[in-house]
Design an enzyme around this catalytic site. Sequence first.
Site, mmCIF file in Angstrom:
data_model
loop_
_atom_site.group_PDB
_atom_site.id
_atom_site.type_symbol
_atom_site.label_atom_id
_atom_site.label_comp_id
_atom_site.label_asym_id
_atom_site.label_seq_id
_atom_site.Cartn_x
_atom_site.Cartn_y
_atom_site.Cartn_z
ATOM 1 N N ILE A 181 -0.278 3.264 -4.189
ATOM 2 C CA ILE A 181 -0.092 2.109 -3.371
ATOM 3 C C ILE A 181 -1.276 2.006 -2.549
ATOM 4 C CG2 ILE A 181 0.279 -0.181 -1.464
ATOM 5 C CD1 ILE A 181 3.263 1.354 -2.595
ATOM 6 N N CYS A 182 -2.629 0.975 -2.599
ATOM 7 C CA CYS A 182 -3.567 0.915 -2.706
ATOM 8 C C CYS A 182 -3.848 -0.187 -1.171
ATOM 9 C CB CYS A 182 -4.835 0.399 -3.515
ATOM 10 S SG CYS A 182 -5.553 0.464 -2.602
ATOM 11 N N LEU A 183 -3.119 0.130 -0.015
ATOM 12 C CA LEU A 183 -3.273 -1.389 0.953
ATOM 13 C C LEU A 183 -3.854 -0.851 2.899
ATOM 14 C CD1 LEU A 183 -1.838 -3.204 1.774
ATOM 15 C CD2 LEU A 183 0.416 -2.831 2.226
#
Lengths: 201, 179
Positions: free
Chosen positions: A88-90
Amino acid sequence: MANIAMQRIRREFKEVVRSDEQSIKLELQEDNVLSLTGYITGPEKTPYEGGRFHVQITIPETYPFNPPIVKFTTKLWHPNISSQTGVICLDILKDQWAAAMTLRIVLLSLQALLSAAEPDDPQDAVVANQYKTKHSLFQQTARFWAQTFAGAPGPLNPDFQKKIDKFLEVAPRADRHTAIQQLSNFDWNIDKAIEDVYKSD
Amino acid sequence: MPETDDKSEDTATFECNICLDTAKNAVISMCGHLFCWPCLYQWLETRPQGQVCPVCKAGISRDKVIPLYGRGGSKTDPREKLPPRPQGHRTEPEADYAGPGGGHRYVFGDNPHFLSFGIGAFPFGFFASSFNLAGGAGNPMEHQHRDAAGPADHQMQDQLVSKLFLWLACIFLLWLLMA
């Protein structure tokens, strides 16, 4: 210092259990407090609606001073989530993490991410490109993935299914997951998808 | 590890925002968020650059937190290897005796007009300020602070400084007369 991590997780776990929110859930993995499974339901009015997505949460020893390590174990078609690995890119799971954030906030943020993608800060460039250039195809693909992998309701796109069957005829060694992944990567252009499979062989 | 499950809302208000337990060696940020000092210290150590409040991400630093001194706490405090909590900063209340109280500030000034005024008013200023300190009734904050920072010490220091000023003023006056 693992003590503070364990104590926090116990409290947070209770917080989520007690909060009685239907859309998120947290489970311990085999009594190991530092490894958990989270569940979120797909938000309404998105291609993910009605799906149930699993995330694997690993708590570092330095928690809560460093963020938990979170990735999707349910396959997902989304610009900020790797369609291959679930990474995930968060921002809040990276440099924007703050020690007062909890697993409940992380799960709710993931849900928000499903509602509002950030295609300009992508994790999966192929998905992000499709999101920006062929948005309606992106939505159909994301829906198909949610139905196939996350149990979202509704009839499957017959066109996509036909292409998958055809793909599997031509490339019998591939499984259904690979077929979906390949076709999605190539905007459901079956010739290009098959060509790519043979190229990599 | 103590299990404090059935907490009332009241105690939850005083939970540290990092360990989620009742805050020990509590400090509060300028944005009003409560932490244990060891917890906040570790957070600040984790991020030497761009230090932000763990709750609201307002700017925060070691010097911008206020320690909370409750009644009866912090005596059995095991501060371990951590540096102690930052000190509290006491802001003086606004003086309600405007003129003479400020007198001793001007004693050593360059301006001869102020000089004579300062010396003339000095004894009065000294009595006014020492009376104010000793009277104390309208100043409960003063008492609380003394509890934390060592009793009576503060008052004695103040008196010492006042006496010192008085002597200096006398010497100065003598010198003026001699010259």
